[in-house]
Design a protein around this motif. Sequence first.
Motif, PDB file in Angstrom:
ATOM      1  N   GLU A  57       0.820  -1.209   0.000  1.00  0.00           N
ATOM      2  CA  GLU A  57       0.000   0.000   0.000  1.00  0.00           C
ATOM      3  C   GLU A  57       0.854   1.258   0.000  1.00  0.00           C
ATOM      4  O   GLU A  57       0.586   2.215  -0.695  1.00  0.00           O
ATOM      5  CB  GLU A  57      -0.884  -0.028   1.252  1.00  0.00           C
ATOM      6  CG  GLU A  57      -2.270   0.510   1.006  1.00  0.00           C
ATOM      7  CD  GLU A  57      -3.105   0.429   2.262  1.00  0.00           C
ATOM      8  OE1 GLU A  57      -2.773  -0.360   3.161  1.00  0.00           O
ATOM      9  OE2 GLU A  57      -4.080   1.176   2.348  1.00  0.00           O
ATOM     10  N   ARG A  58       1.907   1.239   0.811  1.00  0.00           N
ATOM     11  CA  ARG A  58       2.737   2.422   0.944  1.00  0.00           C
ATOM     12  C   ARG A  58       3.476   2.734  -0.351  1.00  0.00           C
ATOM     13  O   ARG A  58       3.508   3.865  -0.819  1.00  0.00           O
ATOM     14  CB  ARG A  58       3.742   2.221   2.088  1.00  0.00           C
ATOM     15  CG  ARG A  58       4.043   3.496   2.827  1.00  0.00           C
ATOM     16  CD  ARG A  58       4.862   3.245   4.059  1.00  0.00           C
ATOM     17  NE  ARG A  58       6.237   2.878   3.732  1.00  0.00           N
ATOM     18  CZ  ARG A  58       7.155   2.569   4.631  1.00  0.00           C
ATOM     19  NH1 ARG A  58       6.838   2.539   5.900  1.00  0.00           N
ATOM     20  NH2 ARG A  58       8.363   2.255   4.272  1.00  0.00           N
ATOM     21  N   CYS A  59       4.062   1.693  -0.967  1.00  0.00           N
ATOM     22  CA  CYS A  59       4.800   1.908  -2.207  1.00  0.00           C
ATOM     23  C   CYS A  59       3.855   2.319  -3.335  1.00  0.00           C
ATOM     24  O   CYS A  59       4.235   3.066  -4.224  1.00  0.00           O
ATOM     25  CB  CYS A  59       5.554   0.639  -2.594  1.00  0.00           C
ATOM     26  SG  CYS A  59       6.958   0.317  -1.524  1.00  0.00           S
ATOM     27  N   SER A  60       2.621   1.815  -3.287  1.00  0.00           N
ATOM     28  CA  SER A  60       1.664   2.202  -4.313  1.00  0.00           C
ATOM     29  C   SER A  60       1.435   3.700  -4.290  1.00  0.00           C
ATOM     30  O   SER A  60       1.376   4.345  -5.330  1.00  0.00           O
ATOM     31  CB  SER A  60       0.330   1.491  -4.085  1.00  0.00           C
ATOM     32  OG  SER A  60       0.510   0.106  -4.173  1.00  0.00           O
ATOM     33  N   ARG A  61       1.339   4.242  -3.101  1.00  0.00           N
ATOM     34  CA  ARG A  61       1.128   5.683  -2.980  1.00  0.00           C
ATOM     35  C   ARG A  61       2.342   6.446  -3.480  1.00  0.00           C
ATOM     36  O   ARG A  61       2.226   7.442  -4.165  1.00  0.00           O
ATOM     37  CB  ARG A  61       0.856   6.055  -1.524  1.00  0.00           C
ATOM     38  CG  ARG A  61      -0.591   5.840  -1.162  1.00  0.00           C
ATOM     39  CD  ARG A  61      -0.892   6.425   0.196  1.00  0.00           C
ATOM     40  NE  ARG A  61      -1.935   5.628   0.841  1.00  0.00           N
ATOM     41  CZ  ARG A  61      -1.909   5.292   2.113  1.00  0.00           C
ATOM     42  NH1 ARG A  61      -0.900   5.663   2.871  1.00  0.00           N
ATOM     43  NH2 ARG A  61      -2.882   4.595   2.636  1.00  0.00           N
ATOM     44  N   VAL A  62       3.519   5.968  -3.133  1.00  0.00           N
ATOM     45  CA  VAL A  62       4.749   6.626  -3.565  1.00  0.00           C
ATOM     46  C   VAL A  62       4.857   6.577  -5.081  1.00  0.00           C
ATOM     47  O   VAL A  62       5.188   7.565  -5.723  1.00  0.00           O
ATOM     48  CB  VAL A  62       5.965   5.959  -2.910  1.00  0.00           C
ATOM     49  CG1 VAL A  62       7.257   6.531  -3.474  1.00  0.00           C
ATOM     50  CG2 VAL A  62       5.919   6.147  -1.406  1.00  0.00           C
ATOM     51  N   ASN A  63       4.552   5.421  -5.655  1.00  0.00           N
ATOM     52  CA  ASN A  63       4.614   5.291  -7.103  1.00  0.00           C
ATOM     53  C   ASN A  63       3.629   6.226  -7.775  1.00  0.00           C
ATOM     54  O   ASN A  63       3.928   6.846  -8.780  1.00  0.00           O
ATOM     55  CB  ASN A  63       4.297   3.851  -7.520  1.00  0.00           C
ATOM     56  CG  ASN A  63       5.431   2.914  -7.153  1.00  0.00           C
ATOM     57  OD1 ASN A  63       6.552   3.357  -6.908  1.00  0.00           O
ATOM     58  ND2 ASN A  63       5.147   1.633  -7.105  1.00  0.00           N
ATOM     59  N   LEU A  64       2.458   6.317  -7.200  1.00  0.00           N
ATOM     60  CA  LEU A  64       1.434   7.182  -7.762  1.00  0.00           C
ATOM     61  C   LEU A  64       1.905   8.624  -7.773  1.00  0.00           C
ATOM     62  O   LEU A  64       1.740   9.344  -8.738  1.00  0.00           O
ATOM     63  CB  LEU A  64       0.146   7.041  -6.937  1.00  0.00           C
ATOM     64  CG  LEU A  64      -1.135   7.424  -7.673  1.00  0.00           C
ATOM     65  CD1 LEU A  64      -1.418   6.417  -8.778  1.00  0.00           C
ATOM     66  CD2 LEU A  64      -2.299   7.453  -6.697  1.00  0.00           C
ATOM     67  N   ARG A  65       2.531   9.029  -6.691  1.00  0.00           N
ATOM     68  CA  ARG A  65       3.017  10.407  -6.603  1.00  0.00           C
ATOM     69  C   ARG A  65       4.121  10.654  -7.623  1.00  0.00           C
ATOM     70  O   ARG A  65       4.174  11.707  -8.249  1.00  0.00           O
ATOM     71  CB  ARG A  65       3.551  10.694  -5.204  1.00  0.00           C
ATOM     72  CG  ARG A  65       2.459  10.981  -4.218  1.00  0.00           C
ATOM     73  CD  ARG A  65       3.038  11.384  -2.876  1.00  0.00           C
ATOM     74  NE  ARG A  65       3.158  12.837  -2.743  1.00  0.00           N
ATOM     75  CZ  ARG A  65       3.544  13.440  -1.619  1.00  0.00           C
ATOM     76  NH1 ARG A  65       3.846  12.735  -0.571  1.00  0.00           N
ATOM     77  NH2 ARG A  65       3.632  14.736  -1.549  1.00  0.00           N
TER      78      ARG A  65
END
Length: 68
Positions: free
Chosen positions: A49-57
């Motif tokens: 979940e955390r990396c998904s947010r970072v990737n999205l940003r």
Amino acid sequence: MNTPAGETANDQQLVCSSCGTSPPPDEQSAARLTWSRGSDGGRTTWTCERCSRVNLRSIEGKLDPVWW
Ligand SMILES: [Zn+2]
């Protein structure tokens, strides 16, 4: 505590393809709902979940150069 190896009920354990983390066994099923699933050469990859947010940003960040 002496747990012998080979007691693997899950044929696929979730491992984040970005940071390499994996959820504890009792959160594996929950993580399948919250993690992002992708495919890489026919293999299923998971992103936490955390990396998904970072990737999205970072993907959004590509659109506007703020470095100037
Ligand atoms: Zn991750």
